[in-house]
Design a protein around this motif. Structure first.
Motif, PDB file in Angstrom:
ATOM      1  N   PRO A   9       0.700  -1.209   0.051  1.00  0.00           N
ATOM      2  CA  PRO A   9      -0.065   0.062   0.029  1.00  0.00           C
ATOM      3  C   PRO A   9       0.632   1.124  -0.008  1.00  0.00           C
ATOM      4  O   PRO A   9       0.388   2.368  -0.554  1.00  0.00           O
ATOM      5  CB  PRO A   9      -0.888  -0.117   1.168  1.00  0.00           C
ATOM      6  N   LEU A  10       2.016   1.467   0.662  1.00  0.00           N
ATOM      7  CA  LEU A  10       2.881   2.433   0.741  1.00  0.00           C
ATOM      8  C   LEU A  10       3.363   2.600  -0.759  1.00  0.00           C
ATOM      9  O   LEU A  10       3.383   3.869  -1.145  1.00  0.00           O
ATOM     10  CB  LEU A  10       4.055   1.996   1.485  1.00  0.00           C
ATOM     11  N   ASP A  11       3.678   1.666  -1.535  1.00  0.00           N
ATOM     12  CA  ASP A  11       4.053   2.077  -3.037  1.00  0.00           C
ATOM     13  C   ASP A  11       2.866   2.388  -3.858  1.00  0.00           C
ATOM     14  O   ASP A  11       3.096   3.390  -4.738  1.00  0.00           O
ATOM     15  CB  ASP A  11       4.604   0.726  -3.564  1.00  0.00           C
ATOM     16  N   ALA A  12       1.654   1.941  -3.551  1.00  0.00           N
ATOM     17  CA  ALA A  12       0.434   2.671  -4.182  1.00  0.00           C
ATOM     18  C   ALA A  12       0.341   4.003  -3.937  1.00  0.00           C
ATOM     19  O   ALA A  12      -0.306   4.818  -4.813  1.00  0.00           O
ATOM     20  CB  ALA A  12      -0.659   1.716  -3.906  1.00  0.00           C
ATOM     21  N   VAL A  13       0.487   4.429  -2.567  1.00  0.00           N
ATOM     22  CA  VAL A  13       0.219   5.871  -2.142  1.00  0.00           C
ATOM     23  C   VAL A  13       1.580   6.912  -2.494  1.00  0.00           C
ATOM     24  O   VAL A  13       1.298   7.784  -3.036  1.00  0.00           O
ATOM     25  CB  VAL A  13       0.138   5.940  -0.724  1.00  0.00           C
ATOM     26  N   LEU A  14       2.627   6.388  -2.436  1.00  0.00           N
ATOM     27  CA  LEU A  14       3.855   7.159  -2.464  1.00  0.00           C
ATOM     28  C   LEU A  14       4.434   6.633  -3.806  1.00  0.00           C
ATOM     29  O   LEU A  14       5.553   7.466  -3.996  1.00  0.00           O
ATOM     30  CB  LEU A  14       4.610   7.150  -1.374  1.00  0.00           C
ATOM     31  N   GLY A  15       4.365   5.710  -4.273  1.00  0.00           N
ATOM     32  CA  GLY A  15       5.270   5.202  -5.409  1.00  0.00           C
ATOM     33  C   GLY A  15       5.494   6.150  -6.669  1.00  0.00           C
ATOM     34  O   GLY A  15       6.604   6.484  -7.161  1.00  0.00           O
ATOM     35  N   ASP A  16       4.583   6.895  -6.985  1.00  0.00           N
ATOM     36  CA  ASP A  16       4.699   7.699  -8.185  1.00  0.00           C
ATOM     37  C   ASP A  16       5.002   9.202  -7.729  1.00  0.00           C
ATOM     38  O   ASP A  16       5.361  10.219  -8.567  1.00  0.00           O
ATOM     39  CB  ASP A  16       3.401   8.036  -8.826  1.00  0.00           C
ATOM     40  N   SER A  17       4.954   9.581  -6.335  1.00  0.00           N
ATOM     41  CA  SER A  17       5.196  11.020  -5.995  1.00  0.00           C
ATOM     42  C   SER A  17       6.491  11.018  -4.805  1.00  0.00           C
ATOM     43  O   SER A  17       6.604  12.027  -4.378  1.00  0.00           O
ATOM     44  CB  SER A  17       3.979  11.665  -5.312  1.00  0.00           C
ATOM     45  N   ILE A  18       7.060  10.174  -5.009  1.00  0.00           N
ATOM     46  CA  ILE A  18       8.356  10.124  -3.920  1.00  0.00           C
ATOM     47  C   ILE A  18       9.318  11.068  -4.068  1.00  0.00           C
ATOM     48  O   ILE A  18       9.904  11.664  -3.251  1.00  0.00           O
ATOM     49  CB  ILE A  18       8.898   8.528  -3.834  1.00  0.00           C
ATOM     50  N   GLU A  19       9.403  11.300  -5.377  1.00  0.00           N
ATOM     51  CA  GLU A  19      10.461  12.510  -5.673  1.00  0.00           C
ATOM     52  C   GLU A  19       9.989  13.716  -5.079  1.00  0.00           C
ATOM     53  O   GLU A  19      11.059  14.540  -4.511  1.00  0.00           O
ATOM     54  CB  GLU A  19      10.577  12.537  -7.299  1.00  0.00           C
ATOM     55  N   TYR A  20       8.684  14.020  -5.289  1.00  0.00           N
ATOM     56  CA  TYR A  20       8.272  15.267  -4.740  1.00  0.00           C
ATOM     57  C   TYR A  20       8.104  15.345  -3.184  1.00  0.00           C
ATOM     58  O   TYR A  20       8.356  16.413  -2.637  1.00  0.00           O
ATOM     59  CB  TYR A  20       6.592  15.654  -5.271  1.00  0.00           C
ATOM     60  N   VAL A  21       8.089  14.167  -2.624  1.00  0.00           N
ATOM     61  CA  VAL A  21       8.006  14.207  -1.079  1.00  0.00           C
ATOM     62  C   VAL A  21       9.461  14.244  -0.793  1.00  0.00           C
ATOM     63  O   VAL A  21       9.785  14.935   0.381  1.00  0.00           O
ATOM     64  CB  VAL A  21       7.650  12.693  -0.604  1.00  0.00           C
ATOM     65  N   LEU A  65      14.311  12.192   6.149  1.00  0.00           N
ATOM     66  CA  LEU A  65      15.173  12.227   4.813  1.00  0.00           C
ATOM     67  C   LEU A  65      15.766  11.168   4.461  1.00  0.00           C
ATOM     68  O   LEU A  65      15.923  10.618   3.492  1.00  0.00           O
ATOM     69  CB  LEU A  65      16.142  13.470   4.879  1.00  0.00           C
ATOM     70  N   VAL A  66      16.530  10.618   5.582  1.00  0.00           N
ATOM     71  CA  VAL A  66      17.141   9.300   5.239  1.00  0.00           C
ATOM     72  C   VAL A  66      16.337   8.022   5.111  1.00  0.00           C
ATOM     73  O   VAL A  66      16.470   7.156   4.144  1.00  0.00           O
ATOM     74  CB  VAL A  66      17.939   8.966   6.712  1.00  0.00           C
ATOM     75  N   LEU A  67      15.265   7.788   5.582  1.00  0.00           N
ATOM     76  CA  LEU A  67      14.166   6.897   5.441  1.00  0.00           C
ATOM     77  C   LEU A  67      13.415   7.041   3.937  1.00  0.00           C
ATOM     78  O   LEU A  67      13.222   6.167   3.262  1.00  0.00           O
ATOM     79  CB  LEU A  67      13.023   6.918   6.500  1.00  0.00           C
ATOM     80  N   ALA A  68      13.266   8.424   3.790  1.00  0.00           N
ATOM     81  CA  ALA A  68      12.430   8.364   2.370  1.00  0.00           C
ATOM     82  C   ALA A  68      13.441   8.196   1.251  1.00  0.00           C
ATOM     83  O   ALA A  68      13.157   7.748   0.259  1.00  0.00           O
ATOM     84  CB  ALA A  68      12.297   9.903   2.386  1.00  0.00           C
ATOM     85  N   ALA A  69      14.693   8.371   1.698  1.00  0.00           N
ATOM     86  CA  ALA A  69      15.824   8.161   0.528  1.00  0.00           C
ATOM     87  C   ALA A  69      15.945   6.475   0.202  1.00  0.00           C
ATOM     88  O   ALA A  69      16.201   6.407  -0.865  1.00  0.00           O
ATOM     89  CB  ALA A  69      17.370   8.930   0.912  1.00  0.00           C
ATOM     90  N   PHE A  70      15.904   5.725   1.669  1.00  0.00           N
ATOM     91  CA  PHE A  70      16.135   4.434   1.646  1.00  0.00           C
ATOM     92  C   PHE A  70      14.956   3.893   0.729  1.00  0.00           C
ATOM     93  O   PHE A  70      14.824   2.918   0.085  1.00  0.00           O
ATOM     94  CB  PHE A  70      16.235   3.777   2.826  1.00  0.00           C
ATOM     95  N   TYR A  71      13.672   4.431   1.009  1.00  0.00           N
ATOM     96  CA  TYR A  71      12.538   4.060   0.470  1.00  0.00           C
ATOM     97  C   TYR A  71      12.568   4.234  -1.320  1.00  0.00           C
ATOM     98  O   TYR A  71      12.211   3.311  -1.991  1.00  0.00           O
ATOM     99  CB  TYR A  71      11.229   4.527   0.979  1.00  0.00           C
ATOM    100  N   TYR A  72      13.064   5.419  -1.537  1.00  0.00           N
ATOM    101  CA  TYR A  72      13.298   5.675  -3.006  1.00  0.00           C
ATOM    102  C   TYR A  72      14.263   4.698  -3.507  1.00  0.00           C
ATOM    103  O   TYR A  72      14.236   4.357  -4.835  1.00  0.00           O
ATOM    104  CB  TYR A  72      13.829   7.339  -3.230  1.00  0.00           C
ATOM    105  N   SER A 132      12.863  15.163  -9.462  1.00  0.00           N
ATOM    106  CA  SER A 132      11.609  15.614  -9.342  1.00  0.00           C
ATOM    107  C   SER A 132      11.036  16.555 -10.461  1.00  0.00           C
ATOM    108  O   SER A 132       9.785  16.470 -10.544  1.00  0.00           O
ATOM    109  CB  SER A 132      11.363  16.020  -7.988  1.00  0.00           C
ATOM    110  N   LEU A 133      11.860  17.507 -10.691  1.00  0.00           N
ATOM    111  CA  LEU A 133      11.491  18.663 -11.841  1.00  0.00           C
ATOM    112  C   LEU A 133      11.881  18.391 -13.162  1.00  0.00           C
ATOM    113  O   LEU A 133      12.062  19.331 -13.929  1.00  0.00           O
ATOM    114  CB  LEU A 133      11.989  20.026 -11.173  1.00  0.00           C
TER     115      LEU A 133
END
Length: 145
Positions: A9-21, A65-72, A132-133
């Motif tokens: 579910p995390l991939d479904a919610v954040l998968g396409d917008s993780i760069e913006y996060v 930021l570290v957690l988001a980078a590892f998720y990315y 992201s841009l």
């Protein structure tokens, strides 16, 4: 959504917008760095090195930021690896910059800006903004390449 979904579910919610996060988290990290520096200067003037402590919002933004980078990294391997290395470098730089500010407070010298952390933040911001841009420069990039 990527073809392989490690986090469901995390991939479904954040998968396409993780760069913006990531972009938002890097900007929040820059803002908390400014606030932390102001707090460190004020604490050093009032109570010296013993009065200085880590700024909790900045530590939280570093951790996020570290957690988001590892998720990315799980979604986009190449860009995620580069982002993770930059974010980990930023995290380590922040750790040592705080210790350097405490040393300056102990020696009663003026507290300097955390130049290394600022440089690492700007490098991280540049790469994450590029990721992201990219749609903004894609036409010009396509014409060159």
């Amino acid at each position: 959504m990527p073809p392989v979904s490690l986090f469901g579910p995390l991939d479904a919610v954040l998968g396409d917008s993780i760069e913006y996060v990531l972009l938002i988290l890097v900007l929040v990290n820059l803002l908390t760095r400014v606030l932390a520096h102001r707090r460190h200067v004020k604490a050093a003037e009032e109570g010296g090195a013993e009065a200085m402590s880590r700024f909790l919002p900045h530590a939280a933004s570093n951790a996020l930021l570290v957690l988001a980078a590892f998720y990315y990294l799980t979604l986009h391997h190449h860009a995620g690896m580069v982002t993770s290395v930059l974010v980990l470098g930023l995290f380590i730089t922040d750790f040592f910059e705080f210790e350097a500010r405490k040393v300056e407070a102990r020696r009663d010298v003026p507290i300097e800006r955390p130049k290394g952390a600022i440089a690492a933040s700007l490098l991280t911001l540049a790469y994450v903004a590029y990721q992201s841009l990219f749609f903004l420069i894609a036409p010009a990039w396509g014409a060159v390449v």
